[in-house]
Design a protein around this motif. Structure first.
Motif, PDB file in Angstrom:
ATOM      1  N   PHE A 344      -4.725   1.992  -2.614  1.00 36.92           N
ATOM      2  CA  PHE A 344      -4.416   1.466  -3.944  1.00 36.92           C
ATOM      3  C   PHE A 344      -4.672   2.531  -5.003  1.00 36.92           C
ATOM      4  O   PHE A 344      -4.970   2.220  -6.144  1.00 36.92           O
ATOM      5  N   PRO A 351       1.073  -0.525  -3.945  1.00 38.49           N
ATOM      6  CA  PRO A 351       1.200  -1.247  -5.224  1.00 38.49           C
ATOM      7  C   PRO A 351       2.482  -0.893  -5.972  1.00 38.49           C
ATOM      8  O   PRO A 351       3.035  -1.743  -6.685  1.00 38.49           O
ATOM      9  N   TRP A 354       5.320  -3.049  -4.664  1.00 39.49           N
ATOM     10  CA  TRP A 354       5.284  -4.422  -5.169  1.00 39.49           C
ATOM     11  C   TRP A 354       5.592  -4.491  -6.656  1.00 39.49           C
ATOM     12  O   TRP A 354       6.189  -5.474  -7.134  1.00 39.49           O
ATOM     13  N   GLU A 355       5.235  -3.446  -7.379  1.00 44.11           N
ATOM     14  CA  GLU A 355       5.619  -3.414  -8.793  1.00 44.11           C
ATOM     15  C   GLU A 355       7.140  -3.372  -8.921  1.00 44.11           C
ATOM     16  O   GLU A 355       7.727  -4.067  -9.763  1.00 44.11           O
ATOM     17  N   TYR A 361       0.555  -4.448 -10.773  1.00 42.42           N
ATOM     18  CA  TYR A 361      -0.685  -4.107 -10.081  1.00 42.42           C
ATOM     19  C   TYR A 361      -1.771  -5.185 -10.311  1.00 42.42           C
ATOM     20  O   TYR A 361      -2.361  -5.695  -9.353  1.00 42.42           O
ATOM     21  N   LEU A 364      -0.873  -8.269  -8.386  1.00 39.54           N
ATOM     22  CA  LEU A 364      -1.050  -8.064  -6.951  1.00 39.54           C
ATOM     23  C   LEU A 364      -2.519  -8.282  -6.561  1.00 39.54           C
ATOM     24  O   LEU A 364      -2.824  -8.988  -5.587  1.00 39.54           O
TER      25      LEU A 364
END
Length: 380
Positions: A344, A351, A354-355, A361, A364
């Motif tokens: 991370f 991250p 997923w962003e 972040y 998440l």
């Protein structure tokens, strides 16, 4: 012995213990990961207790200062640099009857630091990511973020990752395992060299239970094999030697939602011209480019997402994982490894993927913590 009590926390916010550092060769990456999480976690929603584990295994209270945990100008951070006291140790709960964290220093009365609602284990490598810390937390009855004992252990050991994935019909590359006693006899060394010859060159010699590309050597000539094996053995007595492949390196994040695991948009690793592969320096010091999203066709995108979720479920993962693939020149997919506690750090792909998929972040981190708070410990 009496324990000095601190006043109860008047806040109703869940208390999160971030545990990081550790005894593995990935200590610095874990510290950097923790700094990023400290910076991003929603302090309006969570109380945070940072706990660092030194190289020697001492659990220390550390300062809540993310800037001191970053990789800066090639300098790697260390728990000892951010620990609040040279002596003393943090003790996590050791019984399901209590979630009290205690601070103990030589010659003083142990001090209760209050209860912890959930642990976010941010360790990478052995003695933390491999099921050992997860087992301790299960025994203590403390909820924690991420994968359980078995999936953490299997995901850490590249041999058993490949065995499980192959048993589920997922593609893995050709490899051989070098066990500690084998390399310690001349007959064993000869057998290893013979198997490597059958794999064909180049090969990648790796510690079997390590990450962050530490201890890996690309061997293009058998004359360099012994030195590569000795380098990998500095990090793990058990090794894996993998046949080189030709293709694109693609990563995909998996996150568990209420209705099951979902895959993120994938990322492609683009290693700079000065590096032959995505090694530690290329990854963390020179920061090779990671293209998000990876340029894939619709069918390729659907397939990598399908296989990423399939790998997650094959290993019995919970919470999160990053699945690393090669898209081979013939169009087929091969899974390289499954990372059960992805980095991370500010440059980490997980991250960022997923962003790019619509989850920031902080969101998440919140989703991971809320899932851990809902999930019971013990058999499930």
């Amino acid at each position: 012995m009496s324990i000095e009590q601190t006043p109860p926390n008047p806040s109703a916010k869940p208390r999160v213990a971030l545990v990081f550092g550790g005894r593995s060769s990935e200590h610095a990456i874990s510290v950097s990961t923790a700094g990023s999480v400290l910076r991003a976690i929603d302090r309006e929603k969570y109380d945070v207790l940072p706990i660092g584990i030194t190289h020697e295994g001492r659990w220390a209270l550390v300062s809540d200062d993310p800037a001191r945990m970053a990789i800066t100008d090639g300098r790697l951070p260390d728990v000892a640099q951010v620990a609040e006291a040279v002596d003393g140790q943090v003790v996590l709960p050791v019984s399901p009857d209590s979630r009290e964290v205690v601070w103990s220093e030589p010659g003083t009365v142990p001090k209760a630091l209050g209860e912890v609602d959930v642990v976010f284990p941010l360790l990478h490598g052995p003695w933390g990511e491999d099921g050992t810390l997860q087992g301790l937390l299960e025994l203590s009855g403390v909820p924690y973020v991420g994968n359980g004992v078995l999936s953490s252990a299997v995901g850490m050991d590249k041999e058993f990752t490949k065995r499980v994935l192959a048993s589920h019909g997922l593609g893995v590359g050709s490899y051989t395992i070098v066990r500690p006693r084998e390399w310690e006899s001349e007959a064993g060394r000869a057998a290893v060299r013979e198997r490597v010859g059958e794999l064909g060159l180049p090969v990648f010699v790796k510690p079997c239970r390590a990450g962050s590309s530490i201890g890996i050597t690309k061997v293009k000539d058998l004359a360099g094999l012994d030195a590569a094996i000795e380098e990998a053995r500095r990090h793990d007595p058990k090794l894996i030697i993998e046949a080189g492949v030709s293709g694109r390196e693609i990563e995909c994040g998996v996150l568990e939602f209420e209705d099951g695991p979902r895959a993120s948009v994938p990322a492609e690793v683009l290693v700079g011209g000065d590096y032959e592969f995505y090694d530690f320096e290329a990854k963390y010091i020179d920061s090779s480019e990671v293209r998000i999203p990876a340029e894939l066709g619709a069918a390729e995108l659907a397939e990598i997402r399908r296989q990423a979720v399939a790998a997650f479920e094959a290993l019995g993962c919970e919470g999160l994982a990053r699945v690393d693939f090669f898209l081979l020149d013939d169009g087929s997919w091969m899974i390289n490894e499954v990372n059960t506690m992805p980095g991370f750090t500010p440059i980490s792909a997980y991250p960022k993927m997923w962003e790019a998929s619509g989850l920031s972040y902080p969101e998440l981190i919140d989703r991971l913590l809320q899932a851990a708070l809902r999930r019971p410990t013990g058999l499930r």
